[in-house]
Design an enzyme around this catalytic site. Structure first.
Site, PDB file in Angstrom:
ATOM      1  N   LYS A 207      97.290 -35.156  65.097  1.00 36.10           N
ATOM      2  CA  LYS A 207      97.561 -36.488  65.687  1.00 36.10           C
ATOM      3  C   LYS A 207      98.212 -37.622  64.716  1.00 36.10           C
ATOM      4  CE  LYS A 207      95.395 -37.935  69.120  1.00 36.10           C
ATOM      5  NZ  LYS A 207      94.251 -38.455  70.112  1.00 36.10           N
ATOM      6  N   GLU A 213      92.268 -30.678  56.290  1.00 41.03           N
ATOM      7  CA  GLU A 213      92.350 -29.354  56.396  1.00 41.03           C
ATOM      8  C   GLU A 213      93.832 -28.877  56.745  1.00 41.03           C
ATOM      9  OE1 GLU A 213      87.948 -29.867  57.519  1.00 41.03           O
ATOM     10  OE2 GLU A 213      90.066 -30.919  57.804  1.00 41.03           O
ATOM     11  N   GLY A 268      90.882 -33.774  71.489  1.00 39.72           N
ATOM     12  CA  GLY A 268      91.359 -32.744  70.468  1.00 39.72           C
ATOM     13  C   GLY A 268      90.972 -31.333  71.473  1.00 39.72           C
ATOM     14  N   ARG A 269      89.750 -31.353  71.814  1.00 40.37           N
ATOM     15  CA  ARG A 269      89.106 -30.094  72.551  1.00 40.37           C
ATOM     16  C   ARG A 269      89.805 -29.966  73.884  1.00 40.37           C
ATOM     17  NH1 ARG A 269      85.321 -33.696  71.384  1.00 40.37           N
ATOM     18  NH2 ARG A 269      84.126 -34.587  72.893  1.00 40.37           N
ATOM     19  N   GLU A 354      80.731 -29.929  71.042  1.00 34.94           N
ATOM     20  CA  GLU A 354      81.121 -31.011  70.467  1.00 34.94           C
ATOM     21  C   GLU A 354      81.254 -32.069  71.450  1.00 34.94           C
ATOM     22  OE1 GLU A 354      84.383 -31.087  67.251  1.00 34.94           O
ATOM     23  OE2 GLU A 354      85.654 -31.747  68.848  1.00 34.94           O
ATOM     24  N   HIS A 385      76.502  -3.144  73.062  1.00 38.47           N
ATOM     25  CA  HIS A 385      75.931  -2.502  72.114  1.00 38.47           C
ATOM     26  C   HIS A 385      75.592  -3.460  70.758  1.00 38.47           C
ATOM     27  CE1 HIS A 385      76.903   1.269  74.249  1.00 38.47           C
ATOM     28  NE2 HIS A 385      77.597   0.830  74.866  1.00 38.47           N
ATOM     29  N   LYS A 505      82.771 -34.746  56.676  1.00 35.80           N
ATOM     30  CA  LYS A 505      84.149 -34.911  56.138  1.00 35.80           C
ATOM     31  C   LYS A 505      84.296 -35.985  55.161  1.00 35.80           C
ATOM     32  CE  LYS A 505      87.128 -34.729  59.619  1.00 35.80           C
ATOM     33  NZ  LYS A 505      87.714 -34.850  60.724  1.00 35.80           N
TER      34      LYS A 505
END
Length: 537
Positions: A207, A213, A268-269, A354, A385, A505
């Site tokens: 954005k 990152e 964002g999510r 979040e 399993h 951060k």
């Protein structure tokens, strides 16, 4: 609304009710009510929702609905759909539902209509995606694009990755798709190892176009490209941006005409159906992407209009509250019996944790009750399993969501029946178990009877859809989005900020300088100082 949820009438009734039924077994609940399955199943289009294997009675159900009413769920829901600024800490509307609202509708935010701008971006995405898919979009040397690399993190990565994997059956197979998010250099190196620069398109999703990152990986991608193509002008042919910061996009070398916009009222999510989904649209095509949006919108309409007792996201959210706040469960397993959905649990981890991993209410008061659960899971039958042993016979109660499909996208003899047999068997085994008497009746030795006994009484929901299509995926995602919202309303928290990710951060930016310049004195705690010194050496 009274922010002290534990003093509310419905909460107190639920506490008393829980103490009466907490030891009631599902075997008894089914035996006592022959019509239980009719009462606790719902159909919404091709979505069949069975919540009969939960440790609830009609009274439980009524009290949970009463709690939703008391917490003014319908008012909060309408405020969200109308574009009110329910994200109070950031003074923002919460309008991911506008991203899939059909053209012609109107939603106002700060006196501006937002639906048509959404469709303008979708049209731009469709034009671009069609050019890449058809080969009309050429790289710097005139070659067609064969490789698409999405660079993002968090919601700019998890949604596109999950959607690509989930809808891979519908993807254009002469295009390769990779996703880079981790700042670990191995992530980028492996993503482009077998790619040629003049056939590769990078989609940079940030954005602000300043995310550490994402921009670190983007600049590494830029250098990788220029090391091969040797011309700065090549950047404009091989990079596009999903951002709102035109100045930084232009500075990077991307033509602002190839910048795809999204808005502050999209978290964002919650953004995979916005321009963040550009890689998804390139993979599956604009028509299928529109079907994805259609599925989202269908579930939005169901959530907004269905009565609370017939509202699937409402019921799912209330069941999470019931187990977390009364039974004390701390996790929720999501178990999709479809290989294409193997990244769905990872996607839900950000969406749920979040959103609802909060320790204060909207008014800033500290909560004194449990909020968000830990979401996790694995595609069936692999999980059987792996960790199902703990779910069946462990000491921790873990509610489960089973997700299955009637039809197989790749029909092979026997496979689909075997797959669905497992999903039905697991729900049955978890709910009803096997008593010691039943085990002994099979001729098992006395010494082994305790080991082969299954207590059962382990709750689960089962969601069955006709087939895994773009539309059904949209329904599923919106279902969980709205379930998260319901839980947040009940708990009186803000499900739409994420301030908990900020401190680490900020500290990381400081430590980066200290790692790169050994002369900077350290003033962290003793442990962190020692770790930095160890790395410096």
């Amino acid at each position: 609304m009274n922010n002290d949820i534990k003093k509310s009438r419905a909460w107190k009734k639920l506490e008393d009710h829980y103490n009466k039924i907490k030891n009631k077994h599902l075997r008894d609940l089914f035996r006592e009510d022959p019509k239980r399955i009719q009462k606790f199943t719902l159909n919404n289009g091709d979505l069949y929702f069975d919540f009969s294997k939960h440790r609830i009675t009609e009274e439980t159900f009524d009290l949970l609905i009463e709690l939703a009413i008391e917490r003014k769920l319908t008012d909060r829901r309408e405020a969200m759909f109308e574009g009110k600024k329910i994200n109070q800490t950031e003074n923002r509307a919460v309008l991911h539902t506008a991203l899939r609202t059909p053209s012609g509708n109107k939603i106002m935010v700060d006196n501006e209509e937002v639906v048509e701008p959404v469709h303008a971006v979708l049209d731009k995405m469709s034009w671009f995606a069609s050019r890449v898919r058809s080969g009309q979009w050429k790289g710097f040397t005139g070659k067609k694009i064969r490789n698409v690399v999405n660079i993002g993190i968090g919601g700019s990565d998890l949604g596109p990755v999950m959607a690509y994997e989930a809808l891979k059956f519908y993807s254009q197979r002469d295009l390769n798709f990779r996703f880079v998010s981790n700042i670990d250099g191995n992530d980028f190196a492996e993503a482009v190892r077998d790619f040629e620069a003049d056939e590769t398109l990078f989609i940079v999703s940030s954005k602000t176009f300043t995310t550490l990152e994402t921009m670190t990986n983007a600049h590494t991608a830029r250098k990788w490209l220029l090391d091969q193509l040797k011309n700065e002008k090549a950047v404009a042919d091989h990079f596009v941006a999903v951002s709102t910061n035109e100045a930084e996009v232009k500075k990077f070398g991307i033509n602002p005409q190839n910048m795809f916009e999204f808005w502050d009222w999209v978290g964002g999510r919650y953004s995979m159906d916005s321009a963040i989904g550009l890689s998804t649209m390139i993979a599956i095509g604009p028509e299928n992407f529109n079907e994805l949006l259609k599925g989202f919108h269908e579930m939005d309409e169901h959530f907004r209009s269905a009565p609370l007792k017939q509202n699937i996201p409402v019921i799912m959210g209330l069941l999470n509250v019931w187990y977390g706040n009364f039974f004390g469960t701390q996790t929720q397993a999501v178990l999709p019996y479809n290989r294409y959905l193997h990244r769905f649990p990872a996607y839900l981890q950000q969406l749920t944790m979040e959103s609802n991993g909060k320790h204060v209410q909207l008014n800033g008061a500290k909560v004194d009750y449990q909020t968000g659960a830990i979401y996790w899971g694995e595609a069936g039958t692999n999980g059987q399993h792996s960790f199902y042993q703990l779910i069946h016979q462990g000491t921790i109660l873990i509610p489960c969501d089973f997700i299955g499909f009637k039809k197989a996208l790749n029909p092979l003899p026997l496979h689909q029946d075997y797959l669905m047999a497992n999903i039905f068997a697991q729900g049955e085994a978890l709910a009803f178990g096997k008593t010691a008497a039943e085990v002994a009746g099979e001729g098992v030795s006395d010494a082994l009877v305790p080991h082969k006994t299954f207590e059962g009484n382990r709750p689960s929901s089962t969601l069955i859809l006709d087939n895994l299509t773009p539309e059904s995926l949209g329904k599923l995602i919106a279902l969980y989005e709205h379930s998260v919202f319901v839980q947040g309303v009940i708990w009186g928290i803000n499900s739409f900020d994420q301030m908990g990710v900020e401190l680490g951060k900020v500290l990381a930016k400081k430590i980066i300088g200290e790692l790169q310049n050994k002369s900077i004195p350290l003033n962290h705690d003793e442990s962190t100082n020692a770790l930095i010194e160890h790395y410096r050496k």
